[in-house]
Write a protein that holds these residues in place. Structure first.
Motif, mmCIF file in Angstrom:
data_model
loop_
_atom_site.group_PDB
_atom_site.id
_atom_site.type_symbol
_atom_site.label_atom_id
_atom_site.label_comp_id
_atom_site.label_asym_id
_atom_site.label_seq_id
_atom_site.Cartn_x
_atom_site.Cartn_y
_atom_site.Cartn_z
ATOM 1 N N ALA A 240 -0.710 -8.609 10.991
ATOM 2 C CA ALA A 240 -1.151 -8.644 9.598
ATOM 3 C C ALA A 240 -1.084 -10.050 9.010
ATOM 4 C CB ALA A 240 -0.300 -7.701 8.758
ATOM 5 N N LEU A 241 -2.140 -10.414 8.276
ATOM 6 C CA LEU A 241 -2.022 -11.519 7.332
ATOM 7 C C LEU A 241 -1.248 -11.023 6.118
ATOM 8 C CD1 LEU A 241 -5.671 -12.892 7.532
ATOM 9 C CD2 LEU A 241 -3.611 -14.019 8.412
ATOM 10 N N VAL A 242 -1.640 -9.861 5.629
ATOM 11 C CA VAL A 242 -0.919 -9.148 4.569
ATOM 12 C C VAL A 242 -1.095 -7.658 4.828
ATOM 13 C CG1 VAL A 242 -0.788 -8.610 2.104
ATOM 14 C CG2 VAL A 242 -1.301 -10.954 2.837
ATOM 15 N N SER A 243 -0.029 -6.910 4.741
ATOM 16 C CA SER A 243 -0.138 -5.450 4.771
ATOM 17 C C SER A 243 0.660 -4.884 3.612
ATOM 18 C CB SER A 243 0.357 -4.870 6.099
ATOM 19 O OG SER A 243 1.736 -5.124 6.284
ATOM 20 N N VAL A 244 0.238 -3.706 3.136
ATOM 21 C CA VAL A 244 0.885 -3.085 1.976
ATOM 22 C C VAL A 244 1.071 -1.593 2.229
ATOM 23 C CG1 VAL A 244 0.740 -2.587 -0.489
ATOM 24 C CG2 VAL A 244 -0.125 -4.768 0.385
ATOM 25 N N ALA A 245 2.292 -1.128 2.079
ATOM 26 C CA ALA A 245 2.602 0.300 2.041
ATOM 27 C C ALA A 245 2.871 0.659 0.583
ATOM 28 C CB ALA A 245 3.819 0.610 2.898
ATOM 29 N N ALA A 246 2.090 1.580 0.060
ATOM 30 C CA ALA A 246 2.225 1.957 -1.353
ATOM 31 C C ALA A 246 2.277 3.468 -1.472
ATOM 32 C CB ALA A 246 1.059 1.411 -2.169
ATOM 33 N N ALA A 247 3.126 3.953 -2.356
ATOM 34 C CA ALA A 247 3.204 5.382 -2.641
ATOM 35 C C ALA A 247 3.590 5.573 -4.097
ATOM 36 C CB ALA A 247 4.210 6.064 -1.727
ATOM 37 N N LEU A 248 3.003 6.578 -4.715
ATOM 38 C CA LEU A 248 3.256 6.867 -6.127
ATOM 39 C C LEU A 248 3.600 8.342 -6.298
ATOM 40 C CD1 LEU A 248 0.193 5.021 -7.714
ATOM 41 C CD2 LEU A 248 2.540 4.164 -7.584
ATOM 42 N N GLU A 249 4.488 8.618 -7.227
ATOM 43 C CA GLU A 249 4.726 9.980 -7.695
ATOM 44 C C GLU A 249 4.217 10.045 -9.127
ATOM 45 O OE1 GLU A 249 8.296 13.291 -8.225
ATOM 46 O OE2 GLU A 249 8.748 11.331 -7.336
ATOM 47 N N LEU A 250 3.186 10.833 -9.327
ATOM 48 C CA LEU A 250 2.532 10.918 -10.630
ATOM 49 C C LEU A 250 2.936 12.196 -11.359
ATOM 50 C CD1 LEU A 250 -1.057 9.826 -9.513
ATOM 51 C CD2 LEU A 250 0.783 8.379 -10.416
ATOM 52 N N GLU A 251 3.092 12.084 -12.659
ATOM 53 C CA GLU A 251 3.460 13.251 -13.462
ATOM 54 C C GLU A 251 2.942 13.044 -14.886
ATOM 55 O OE1 GLU A 251 7.665 14.547 -15.005
ATOM 56 O OE2 GLU A 251 7.421 15.316 -12.954
#
Length: 338
Positions: A240-251
């Motif tokens: 990776a040059l850049v990698s992103v792991a993203a997670a959201l909990e929406l309410e």
């Protein structure tokens, strides 16, 4: 490659006994990184202790509702394991973004955590490198450093950690189980890898002759609003040059909880709780995602060849958070970023 001795361990206690008995010994499982290092004369173990037959190959539910992953589960098996697909799909996505199918078939879960940097100067034994030879200098600082760190670097080392899986594990608050001569202990994923400081030769906080036995995942309601995006020079078999792991909990139309971790930007997988806190109680909108990216990148210090990584990271963070908010995770077989 220099000559070495070989021994196969029958159980964990046997493996610990063998590794402690021989100075300069190394554990080997899949060997997908260690053998490369040996062939390039970067590593020169006097003994190899084969742990590939140890009973550390299961994925089990924990009493708390999480999962415990044996250190010898192959990456391919883990990516496609039903419980991972159901409860922690980000991990499978991250694994499938890395290496090739053949390497994923051989690489172990524990070994993935112990990968060493792919810095070209680290692999080139004709050049100074503080990771190979402490005190010799860092050739990358004044050399070609397009792929190097923009966060957490030091005057001793600007190398980056290569793993994809570790970025997802960090975002999910994993814990690493290790065993040594003094017994078992656990290390939070956030504390497992080290920043370079004045001692870049030490990648992790493992003690001498300790081995990873398992990785534990806590319960996490992050099965829908997640993604893993990896930006690289080519879509196949590149780091990776850049990698992103993203997670959201929406309410109720706002962000209740956010997880955000980066790869390819530092000596260890990078997570900044301040950026996650900046998203809490905010609407899942582009402006808020860019603001969180700015918080995460506030201390970025690019090198002469990699200034582009700062803006690239800002854009990828915002894109990853938008994918997570929409529940449209990146498909790793798709060459287009959604």
């Amino acid at each position: 490659m220099i000559p070495f001795q070989y021994a196969r361990a029958d159980n964990v206690a046997d493996a610990l006994r063998l590794i402690a008995a021989q100075q300069g010994a190394k554990f080997i499982a899949g060997g997908t990184n260690l053998l490369d290092l040996m062939k390039n004369n970067v590593e020169a173990p006097t003994w190899l202790v084969d742990i590939s037959r140890l009973p550390l190959t299961t994925v089990e539910e924990t009493t708390s509702g999480g999962l415990k992953i044996g250190a010898l589960v192959p990456n391919s098996d883990l990516a496609w394991h039903p419980l991972i697909e159901q409860r922690y799909p980000m991990i499978g996505s991250a694994i499938l973004a890395g290496a090739s199918a053949q390497l994923r078939n051989m690489a172990s879960t524990g070994g993935n955590l112990l990968q060493r940097t792919r810095c070209n100067y680290f692999y080139d034994t004709a050049t100074p490198c503080n990771k190979r030879q402490p005190g010799s200098g860092c050739s990358a600082i004044k050399g070609l450093n397009r792929n190097h760190a923009i966060l957490g670097a030091s005057d001793a080392c600007i190398a980056t950690h290569p793993s994809d899986m570790c970025v997802a594990l960090l975002a999910l608050d994993a814990t690493v189980h290790v065993m040594g001569q003094n017994g078992a202990r656990t290390i939070p994923m956030a504390d497992f890898h080290r920043l370079p400081g004045d001692g870049p030769e030490q990648d992790t906080n493992l003690q001498p002759n300790e081995m990873i036995t398992a990785i534990e995942l806590p319960p996490a309601p992050l099965t829908r609003n997640y993604t893993y995006i990896k930006i690289r020079d080519r879509m196949s078999y590149a780091f990776a040059l850049v990698s992103v792991a993203a997670a959201l909990e929406l309410e109720g139309g706002v962000i209740k909880e956010a997880r955000l971790a980066l790869g390819g930007v530092a000596h260890k997988p990078w997570r900044d709780k301040a950026a996650e806190d900046a998203l809490k109680e905010q609407k899942p909108e582009q402006a808020n995602f860019v603001r969180a990216a700015d918080v995460l990148l506030r201390d970025a210090k690019p090198q002469k060849d990699n200034g582009f990584k700062v803006e690239l990271a800002r854009r990828v963070i915002a894109r990853a958070l938008m994918q997570a908010a929409r529940g449209t995770p990146q498909v790793q077989s798709d060459k287009n970023i959604q």
